[in-house]
Design a protein around this motif. Structure first.
Motif, mmCIF file in Angstrom:
data_model
loop_
_atom_site.group_PDB
_atom_site.id
_atom_site.type_symbol
_atom_site.label_atom_id
_atom_site.label_comp_id
_atom_site.label_asym_id
_atom_site.label_seq_id
_atom_site.Cartn_x
_atom_site.Cartn_y
_atom_site.Cartn_z
ATOM 1 N N UNK A 73 -48.125 -69.577 49.732
ATOM 2 C CA UNK A 73 -49.048 -70.603 49.141
ATOM 3 C C UNK A 73 -49.117 -71.934 49.961
ATOM 4 N N UNK A 74 -47.991 -72.305 50.617
ATOM 5 C CA UNK A 74 -48.005 -73.633 51.375
ATOM 6 C C UNK A 74 -48.815 -73.475 52.519
ATOM 7 N N UNK A 75 -49.023 -71.998 52.968
ATOM 8 C CA UNK A 75 -49.645 -71.864 54.388
ATOM 9 C C UNK A 75 -51.171 -72.028 53.828
ATOM 10 N N UNK A 76 -51.476 -71.414 52.696
ATOM 11 C CA UNK A 76 -52.842 -71.508 52.410
ATOM 12 C C UNK A 76 -53.214 -73.047 52.136
ATOM 13 N N UNK A 77 -52.642 -73.685 51.470
ATOM 14 C CA UNK A 77 -52.960 -75.075 51.240
ATOM 15 C C UNK A 77 -53.008 -75.949 52.290
ATOM 16 N N UNK A 78 -52.025 -75.898 53.347
ATOM 17 C CA UNK A 78 -52.131 -76.331 54.622
ATOM 18 C C UNK A 78 -53.538 -76.089 55.566
ATOM 19 N N UNK A 79 -54.110 -74.933 55.109
ATOM 20 C CA UNK A 79 -55.267 -74.418 55.672
ATOM 21 C C UNK A 79 -56.542 -74.686 54.873
ATOM 22 N N UNK A 80 -56.410 -75.562 53.994
ATOM 23 C CA UNK A 80 -57.444 -75.883 52.909
ATOM 24 C C UNK A 80 -58.026 -74.798 52.065
ATOM 25 N N UNK A 81 -57.027 -73.796 51.690
ATOM 26 C CA UNK A 81 -57.588 -72.501 50.628
ATOM 27 C C UNK A 81 -56.930 -72.671 49.443
ATOM 28 N N UNK A 82 -57.595 -72.780 48.185
ATOM 29 C CA UNK A 82 -57.107 -72.762 47.019
ATOM 30 C C UNK A 82 -57.038 -71.295 46.418
ATOM 31 N N UNK A 83 -55.846 -70.682 46.132
ATOM 32 C CA UNK A 83 -55.781 -69.250 45.772
ATOM 33 C C UNK A 83 -56.776 -69.252 44.417
ATOM 34 N N UNK A 84 -56.303 -69.805 43.496
ATOM 35 C CA UNK A 84 -57.047 -69.826 42.135
ATOM 36 C C UNK A 84 -56.522 -68.790 40.909
ATOM 37 N N UNK A 85 -55.754 -67.674 41.578
ATOM 38 C CA UNK A 85 -55.248 -66.847 40.257
ATOM 39 C C UNK A 85 -53.808 -66.501 40.936
ATOM 40 N N UNK A 86 -52.796 -67.265 40.920
ATOM 41 C CA UNK A 86 -51.417 -67.057 41.104
ATOM 42 C C UNK A 86 -50.584 -66.785 39.811
#
Length: 112
Positions: A34-47
């Motif tokens: 999740x941290x990797x996604x956020x650092x790369x400007x991606x919001x998962x949206x369904x954790x």
């Protein structure tokens, strides 16, 4: 997608009764993802637990990127418009989700 021998996080915990440190390791791995996604400007949206799969190596993988948003490819107004109509899983939605749409904060809330 590869086969995940132990299935979803919630089912794995109920059926296998893993030790606390095994669950902690999986949750740490997912927090890193999740941290990797956020650092790369991606919001998962369904954790949620159903979107965390456990492989035969007992590693946790965050999956199901159907409603994820790559913020580096969106303008703010387009993001606001698209994310206000959010998909959600009842019980895992952040209180502010309907006002803000999916954000880094709503991902973290759902993970918690």
């Amino acid at each position: 997608m590869p086969f995940y021998a132990h299935g979803q996080l919630d089912e794995w915990v109920q059926e296998s009764l893993p030790r606390w440190y095994e669950v902690r390791k999986v949750l740490y791995e997912v927090s890193e993802a999740l941290s990797f996604l956020h650092e790369n400007l991606v919001v998962h949206g369904d954790v949620k637990p159903a979107n965390i799969l456990i492989g035969s190596d007992f590693r946790g993988r965050l999956v199901d990127y159907d409603i994820s948003v790559d913020l580096s490819q969106r303008t703010r107004s387009l993001y606001d418009t698209e994310m206000r109509s959010v998909a959600m899983t009842v019980g895992f939605e952040a209180p502010e989700l309907m006002q803000t749409g999916c954000t880094y904060a709503t991902d973290v809330w759902s993970f918690g």
